[in-house]
Scaffold this motif. Sequence first.
Motif, mmCIF file in Angstrom:
data_model
loop_
_atom_site.group_PDB
_atom_site.id
_atom_site.type_symbol
_atom_site.label_atom_id
_atom_site.label_comp_id
_atom_site.label_asym_id
_atom_site.label_seq_id
_atom_site.Cartn_x
_atom_site.Cartn_y
_atom_site.Cartn_z
ATOM 1 N N ARG A 133 -7.305 6.909 -3.626
ATOM 2 C CA ARG A 133 -6.398 6.483 -2.505
ATOM 3 C C ARG A 133 -6.360 4.941 -2.577
ATOM 4 N N ASP A 134 -6.943 4.114 -3.573
ATOM 5 C CA ASP A 134 -6.760 2.873 -3.740
ATOM 6 C C ASP A 134 -5.606 2.669 -4.791
ATOM 7 N N ILE A 156 -0.676 3.757 2.957
ATOM 8 C CA ILE A 156 -1.792 3.434 3.877
ATOM 9 C C ILE A 156 -1.826 2.317 4.704
ATOM 10 N N ASN A 157 -1.900 2.631 6.140
ATOM 11 C CA ASN A 157 -2.132 1.588 6.944
ATOM 12 C C ASN A 157 -3.263 0.693 7.149
ATOM 13 N N PRO A 158 -3.358 -0.627 6.639
ATOM 14 C CA PRO A 158 -4.563 -1.194 6.379
ATOM 15 C C PRO A 158 -5.554 -1.519 7.613
ATOM 16 N N THR A 185 -5.764 0.633 10.067
ATOM 17 C CA THR A 185 -6.429 1.987 10.176
ATOM 18 C C THR A 185 -7.233 2.780 9.071
ATOM 19 N N GLY A 186 -6.579 2.416 7.992
ATOM 20 C CA GLY A 186 -7.202 2.981 6.745
ATOM 21 C C GLY A 186 -6.740 4.566 6.404
ATOM 22 N N LYS A 187 -5.696 4.960 7.375
ATOM 23 C CA LYS A 187 -5.046 6.130 7.474
ATOM 24 C C LYS A 187 -3.893 6.241 6.909
ATOM 25 N N SER A 188 -3.382 7.410 6.106
ATOM 26 C CA SER A 188 -2.128 7.566 5.628
ATOM 27 C C SER A 188 -0.861 7.402 6.755
ATOM 28 N N ARG A 203 0.977 -1.219 -0.219
ATOM 29 C CA ARG A 203 0.140 0.116 0.090
ATOM 30 C C ARG A 203 0.870 1.365 0.002
#
Length: 304
Positions: free
Chosen positions: A207-208, A238-240, A242-245, A157
């Motif tokens: 973002r994907d 992207i930390n999978p 948390t979904g955050k950068s 990611r």
Amino acid sequence: MLKRRMVFYRWSSQDSDKVFDPHDVVRDLYARLQADEEAGILDSGDSTVAVIPIEFADKTRPVRLQLLSLRSAGRLPAKWRPDAPLDSIPLLEGEYSADVTHVCIWADGIAGQEYHANAPRLNRLSFFLRRKLGVRTQFDPLYNPDMFDRLERLRGRLRSVHITLVNPHYAHSTDRSGAFGELIPAVFGSRAPSLNVQLGMGRYGPRDRFLDAGIEDAVFDIAEHAHEQVDRMVVGGINPATGKSERVDLLNERVQIERALPEDSRVNSIPESSVAFDAIEEARTELDGSALIERSLQAQAVHK
């Protein structure tokens, strides 16, 4: 007072036939300097480095040396002020401007450096030792124990990478240049005096979308096996969980302690040398007390 970071490295010999002994090697350099005052200078064409032995006789104490990045008159920037035209900075024949750093090297495989923005990195010291003394050694920065785990969480990611090499020759002159070849255009090679590579998917794109597998493999290879050859490396993804950068900045993740050091009485841009060396040794003592160096060595060993 000057703000400095005391940063730490693990050193290792790269030649089983000529094992790196810091005290013996620096003693050899000192002897050569007595016969030839130019023996401590290496001009590789794109950059010039000098090494000055300070203390090396007592094997129960670390070697102390100064590492200098030099520029002759033809490589200096111009002098300027608002009420005057551009002018040159005067230097006499044989004189250089110098960015100076203080280095301690212990016999147990640890080295420490008084680090600042313009300090020459220890990859230049290893390059000097190989070219001038035929000694092959490597200095690997030590990182906070959880750094590689946080980097690993971004695998698959990655959205950005920013890598800076002050002298690409250091990367291309090693056996591990394949990863750099993935990121550095071959047309530049080692002829470019410096390279600043930024790759990313863009702040406003989907973002994907992530960097492709080839680039990602190169980034992780450099981070895990060739980080001593880069001057800056910031990885974003992207930390999978948390979904955050998240961003991992290798420079800020180094094992280090910040100190304020008094200026040299003659040169106010560098610290007083004996104080700088003492600060490195005191920082090592503090880090040993918290076992941070030991835990960092164990964490990096897993990723070798």
